[in-house]
Write an enzyme that holds these catalytic residues in place. Sequence first.
Site, short mmCIF file in Angstrom:
data_model
loop_
_atom_site.label_atom_id
_atom_site.label_comp_id
_atom_site.label_asym_id
_atom_site.label_seq_id
_atom_site.Cartn_x
_atom_site.Cartn_y
_atom_site.Cartn_z
N TRP A 1 -26.94 0.22 10.31
CA TRP A 1 -28.03 0.90 9.49
C TRP A 1 -29.16 -0.41 9.25
O TRP A 1 -30.20 0.19 9.12
CB TRP A 1 -27.32 1.26 8.13
CG TRP A 1 -26.52 2.53 8.33
CD1 TRP A 1 -25.18 2.70 8.32
CD2 TRP A 1 -26.99 3.82 8.92
NE1 TRP A 1 -24.66 3.74 8.58
CE2 TRP A 1 -25.87 4.47 9.08
CE3 TRP A 1 -28.25 4.26 9.37
CZ2 TRP A 1 -25.89 5.83 9.48
CZ3 TRP A 1 -28.17 5.64 9.77
CH2 TRP A 1 -27.08 6.20 10.01
N ASP B 1 -30.58 -0.44 0.76
CA ASP B 1 -29.98 0.64 0.87
C ASP B 1 -28.59 0.85 0.73
O ASP B 1 -27.80 0.38 1.44
CB ASP B 1 -30.13 0.64 2.61
CG ASP B 1 -29.63 2.18 3.34
OD1 ASP B 1 -28.97 2.92 2.44
OD2 ASP B 1 -29.41 2.22 4.31
N LYS C 1 -22.87 10.49 0.78
CA LYS C 1 -21.71 9.63 0.86
C LYS C 1 -21.08 9.52 -0.38
O LYS C 1 -19.83 10.03 -0.62
CB LYS C 1 -22.06 7.99 1.40
CG LYS C 1 -22.35 7.80 2.80
CD LYS C 1 -23.32 8.75 3.45
CE LYS C 1 -23.51 8.57 4.70
NZ LYS C 1 -24.64 7.33 5.22
C1 LIG Z 1 -25.49 7.54 6.16
C2 LIG Z 1 -26.43 6.11 6.17
C3 LIG Z 1 -27.88 6.31 6.37
C4 LIG Z 1 -28.45 7.51 6.92
O1 LIG Z 1 -28.31 8.39 5.93
P1 LIG Z 1 -29.55 9.95 6.34
O2 LIG Z 1 -29.22 10.59 4.98
O3 LIG Z 1 -28.39 10.54 7.42
O4 LIG Z 1 -30.62 9.47 6.82
C5 LIG Z 1 -28.43 4.99 6.18
N1 LIG Z 1 -28.10 3.93 5.61
C6 LIG Z 1 -26.82 3.92 5.33
C7 LIG Z 1 -26.20 2.54 4.70
C8 LIG Z 1 -25.88 4.93 5.59
O5 LIG Z 1 -24.61 4.90 5.28
#
Ligand SMILES: *Cc1c(COP(=O)(O)O)cnc(C)c1O
Length: 359
Positions: free
Chosen positions: A102, A171, A195
């Site tokens: 990521w 993030d 998540k």
């Molecule tokens: C799942 C995830 C993403 C991507 O998320 P989307 O909503 O599919 O764009 C980005 N960063 C992390 C840490 C993730 O777990």
Amino acid sequence: MARAFNFCAGPAALPEEVLFQAQEEIANWKGVGCSVMEMSHRSKEFVSIAEEATQDFRDLLAISDDYEVLFLQGGASSQFSMVPLNLLGDKTSADYVNTGQWSKKAIAEAKRYCDVNVVASSEEQNFSTVPDFGQWNLSKDAAYLHYTPNETIGGVEFDYIPEVDVPLVADYSSSILSEPLDVNKFGLIYAGAQKNIGPAGLTIVVVRKDLLGKAKSFAPAMFDYQVHAKAGSMNNTPPTYAWYLSGLVFKWLKRQGGLKAVAEINQRKAEKLYGYIDASDFYSNPVEPRYRSRMNVPFVLANSDLDAKFLQKADEARLLNLAGHRSVGGMRASIYNAVPERAVDALIEFMKSFEKEYA
Ligand SMILES: *Cc1c(COP(=O)(O)O)cnc(C)c1O
């Protein structure tokens, strides 16, 4: 058939209580005669749902008035662009930490807009650790520092918050709300909902107010935080049902006793699972123990020829979505807030019996 235990990395398990409440309310919310999905986002009913959810989220994380909380769409992936578009201002570079898949995606996107200084990377260690903060090569003229506190794919989690002189951007997609957090240490936090918050389609951004209003002139209005802040996240139609459902999750978290209580359960779940993996010669986890994620637990079998069998048998035992990310293989158990401790107990029991049969 009864509901199974779901270890999916995302879209992930939701609290059962929340699903049943939504079921009860789905066709006729509080007697108003229609579903939340069918309401105008400008109606007083939906505005009350949105405001209450926002306040509950603020309460859970003790977010001060110095911050805006935005309910957006486009996933965490859109934030990979929104962050540089909004925070660069007059600067031409930003600092990024590379700790996994990521981080890499965030870096690749930021390179469209600025010089990216990768201050530290664990790529040579196959993303099995967090680079020692003392060795980070921070630059003086960076607009901000971006990092990924929990790498969902590698199962690597920071156990500290970096202290830097520039706005800190994180993030938090896969670990927000898993424990109390001092939001004041951050310039901006973002998280895709699917998540550890609610259903897919919603992305929450927490941004310090003094960082607003500096978007690039060419940034699309929908990519300008200020536009969303001024409109109360209703510049266009927000993801109303996901916002409502996330609100139910926030109430559920409050009923659990808030994030401190939730963090204790998460800690226990992770300790049990890693404890069992470490004690076994049949399973292993490659991450340096200090940086193991409490949310995403990747593991491999000593004999990868058994992977397909493991997943098939797990499915039969009603333990779903244990395959590792397609980029790394192996297994991964995501044990977010909504995955109950008894799901982890059931997984360990299954792993024991599989080991007995196939070791
Ligand atoms: C799942 C995830 C993403 C991507 O998320 P989307 O909503 O599919 O764009 C980005 N960063 C992390 C840490 C993730 O777990």
